[in-house]
Design a protein around this motif. Structure first.
Motif, PDB file in Angstrom:
ATOM      1  N   GLY A 184      73.735 103.825  24.700  1.00  0.00           N
ATOM      2  CA  GLY A 184      75.372 104.942  25.387  1.00  0.00           C
ATOM      3  C   GLY A 184      74.759 106.175  26.056  1.00  0.00           C
ATOM      4  N   ALA A 185      74.249 105.497  27.384  1.00  0.00           N
ATOM      5  CA  ALA A 185      74.667 106.593  28.549  1.00  0.00           C
ATOM      6  C   ALA A 185      75.844 106.290  28.970  1.00  0.00           C
ATOM      7  N   VAL A 186      76.357 107.473  29.312  1.00  0.00           N
ATOM      8  CA  VAL A 186      77.758 107.656  29.555  1.00  0.00           C
ATOM      9  C   VAL A 186      78.437 108.522  31.457  1.00  0.00           C
ATOM     10  N   PHE A 187      78.954 107.972  32.367  1.00  0.00           N
ATOM     11  CA  PHE A 187      79.108 107.582  33.624  1.00  0.00           C
ATOM     12  C   PHE A 187      80.748 107.940  33.470  1.00  0.00           C
ATOM     13  N   ALA A 188      80.761 108.479  34.406  1.00  0.00           N
ATOM     14  CA  ALA A 188      82.287 109.306  34.755  1.00  0.00           C
ATOM     15  C   ALA A 188      83.152 108.238  35.752  1.00  0.00           C
ATOM     16  N   PHE A 189      84.314 107.624  35.396  1.00  0.00           N
ATOM     17  CA  PHE A 189      84.578 106.723  36.814  1.00  0.00           C
ATOM     18  C   PHE A 189      84.382 106.607  37.766  1.00  0.00           C
ATOM     19  N   ALA A 190      83.558 107.061  38.902  1.00  0.00           N
ATOM     20  CA  ALA A 190      83.011 106.648  39.798  1.00  0.00           C
ATOM     21  C   ALA A 190      82.124 105.936  39.888  1.00  0.00           C
ATOM     22  N   ALA A 191      81.184 106.553  39.183  1.00  0.00           N
ATOM     23  CA  ALA A 191      79.703 106.382  39.166  1.00  0.00           C
ATOM     24  C   ALA A 191      79.869 104.671  37.882  1.00  0.00           C
ATOM     25  N   TRP A 192      80.563 103.978  37.638  1.00  0.00           N
ATOM     26  CA  TRP A 192      80.636 102.909  36.767  1.00  0.00           C
ATOM     27  C   TRP A 192      81.766 102.341  38.406  1.00  0.00           C
ATOM     28  N   ARG A 193      81.924 102.653  38.759  1.00  0.00           N
ATOM     29  CA  ARG A 193      82.733 102.093  40.193  1.00  0.00           C
ATOM     30  C   ARG A 193      82.465 101.103  40.226  1.00  0.00           C
ATOM     31  N   ASP A 194      80.686 102.782  40.980  1.00  0.00           N
ATOM     32  CA  ASP A 194      79.806 102.232  42.111  1.00  0.00           C
ATOM     33  C   ASP A 194      78.438 101.198  41.305  1.00  0.00           C
ATOM     34  N   TRP A 195      79.022 101.376  39.934  1.00  0.00           N
ATOM     35  CA  TRP A 195      77.358 100.049  39.242  1.00  0.00           C
ATOM     36  C   TRP A 195      78.333  98.880  39.382  1.00  0.00           C
ATOM     37  N   LEU A 196      79.355  99.181  39.104  1.00  0.00           N
ATOM     38  CA  LEU A 196      80.417  96.784  38.771  1.00  0.00           C
ATOM     39  C   LEU A 196      80.015  96.864  40.368  1.00  0.00           C
ATOM     40  N   ASN A 197      80.699  97.906  41.358  1.00  0.00           N
ATOM     41  CA  ASN A 197      81.199  96.746  43.037  1.00  0.00           C
ATOM     42  C   ASN A 197      78.876  96.319  42.902  1.00  0.00           C
ATOM     43  N   ARG A 198      78.154  97.579  42.642  1.00  0.00           N
ATOM     44  CA  ARG A 198      76.861  96.726  42.707  1.00  0.00           C
ATOM     45  C   ARG A 198      77.123  95.515  42.450  1.00  0.00           C
ATOM     46  N   GLU A 199      76.882  94.564  41.137  1.00  0.00           N
ATOM     47  CA  GLU A 199      76.764  93.638  40.039  1.00  0.00           C
ATOM     48  C   GLU A 199      77.672  92.825  40.880  1.00  0.00           C
ATOM     49  N   PHE A 200      79.038  92.504  40.887  1.00  0.00           N
ATOM     50  CA  PHE A 200      79.109  91.833  42.101  1.00  0.00           C
ATOM     51  C   PHE A 200      78.456  91.698  43.354  1.00  0.00           C
ATOM     52  N   GLU A 201      77.718  93.248  43.711  1.00  0.00           N
ATOM     53  CA  GLU A 201      77.224  92.280  45.243  1.00  0.00           C
ATOM     54  C   GLU A 201      75.707  90.875  44.914  1.00  0.00           C
ATOM     55  N   GLY A 202      75.276  91.755  43.944  1.00  0.00           N
ATOM     56  CA  GLY A 202      74.314  90.629  43.898  1.00  0.00           C
ATOM     57  C   GLY A 202      74.204  89.720  42.917  1.00  0.00           C
ATOM     58  N   ALA A 203      75.820  89.400  41.929  1.00  0.00           N
ATOM     59  CA  ALA A 203      75.680  87.630  41.419  1.00  0.00           C
ATOM     60  C   ALA A 203      76.328  86.826  42.609  1.00  0.00           C
ATOM     61  N   THR A 204      76.141  86.392  42.324  1.00  0.00           N
ATOM     62  CA  THR A 204      76.049  84.241  43.321  1.00  0.00           C
ATOM     63  C   THR A 204      77.149  83.822  42.261  1.00  0.00           C
ATOM     64  N   PHE A 205      78.501  82.624  42.400  1.00  0.00           N
ATOM     65  CA  PHE A 205      79.061  81.750  42.224  1.00  0.00           C
ATOM     66  C   PHE A 205      78.779  80.318  42.940  1.00  0.00           C
ATOM     67  N   ARG A 206      79.172  79.291  42.227  1.00  0.00           N
ATOM     68  CA  ARG A 206      79.152  77.629  43.235  1.00  0.00           C
ATOM     69  C   ARG A 206      80.772  77.069  42.995  1.00  0.00           C
ATOM     70  N   ASP A 207      80.630  76.479  43.523  1.00  0.00           N
ATOM     71  CA  ASP A 207      82.731  75.727  42.821  1.00  0.00           C
ATOM     72  C   ASP A 207      81.940  74.769  43.074  1.00  0.00           C
ATOM     73  N   ALA A 208      81.703  74.759  41.605  1.00  0.00           N
ATOM     74  CA  ALA A 208      80.570  73.246  41.054  1.00  0.00           C
ATOM     75  C   ALA A 208      81.772  71.564  41.059  1.00  0.00           C
ATOM     76  N   ALA A 209      82.521  72.104  41.682  1.00  0.00           N
ATOM     77  CA  ALA A 209      84.581  70.674  41.649  1.00  0.00           C
ATOM     78  C   ALA A 209      84.335  70.012  42.924  1.00  0.00           C
TER      79      ALA A 209
END
Length: 234
Positions: A184-209
């Motif tokens: 239930g911790a509350v975040f402002a837009f800017a803080a949430w966006r920073d968190w989301l950018n870190r999530e994208f930076e830490g995640a990887t994907f593969r082209d299984a096709a």
């Protein structure tokens, strides 16, 4: 024919892959790409930048030109509408604000009436998307739900789902939303966006096709694999 490219230097790995693809040689890349480097993540960032910048015209037009945005329209219809929107903004010299953009398009005296009408509808969809993201501070799970709603409003959800990186992005958003629902911790837009950018930076994907006898793989995955040649990068 069975070749392992052992990737220890990511920059060199990308260059080698680009050179091979230029010659029509596909590589099965087991190392994956950072999600943050994908066009799918760039489209989400363009949406968030449009919200953060109060729909600054350059950010807005970059968003509209993303291949994932308004993908539920016919390509020709979408292109004409975006061009009509851009021409109307330039003619009216408006730089910021969706309400101003809408008035500029409605008051345009030049251009295809059908394209201008479609441009108005694009602005209205953008208004709905940005409104859902321009809310009060909220828990991370609620922000992710708002993002999902905004992507649906601009017709990007299905287009992202049809792309390898886009599907990985949607899966990440849905997974994190479920994991964080009890928090239930509350975040402002800017803080949430920073968190989301870190999530994208830490995640990887593969082209299984891609199925190829040339495999790009990390060193720790080479053990006991039968290959005719191995190239160590770095």
């Amino acid at each position: 024919r069975r070749i392992a490219i052992v990737a220890q230097d990511r920059l060199t790995e990308r260059r080698v892959r680009a050179l091979l693809e230029r010659e029509g040689v596909l590589v099965s890349d087991e190392t994956g790409w950072k999600l943050s480097t994908s066009r799918a993540a760039a489209s989400v960032d363009a949406l968030l930048e449009t919200v953060a910048g109060q729909a600054y015209h350059r950010d807005l037009l970059d968003l509209c030109k993303s291949p994932y945005v308004f993908a539920d329209l016919e390509p020709a219809t979408r292109m004409r509408a975006v061009q009509a929107l851009e021409a109307a903004l330039r003619a009216a010299s408006v730089r910021r604000g969706l309400a101003r953009y809408k008035r500029a398009v409605q008051g345009a005296t030049h251009g295809d009436p059908a394209a201008l009408e479609q441009a108005v509808r694009l602005v209205e969809r953008l208004e709905a998307a940005t409104k859902s993201l321009d809310g009060s501070p909220a828990p991370l799970a609620r922000w992710l739900g708002r993002l999902q709603g905004a992507l649906g409003a601009i017709g990007a959800s299905d287009a992202l789902a049809g792309d390898t990186a886009g599907q990985a992005l949607l899966d990440l958003i849905e997974t994190r939303r479920g994991e964080l629902e009890p928090n239930g911790a509350v975040f402002a837009f800017a803080a949430w966006r920073d968190w989301l950018n870190r999530e994208f930076e830490g995640a990887t994907f593969r082209d299984a096709a891609i199925d190829s006898s040339i495999v790009m793989t990390p060193l720790n995955a080479v053990c006991l694999r039968r290959v005719e040649a191995a190239l160590l990068l770095g």
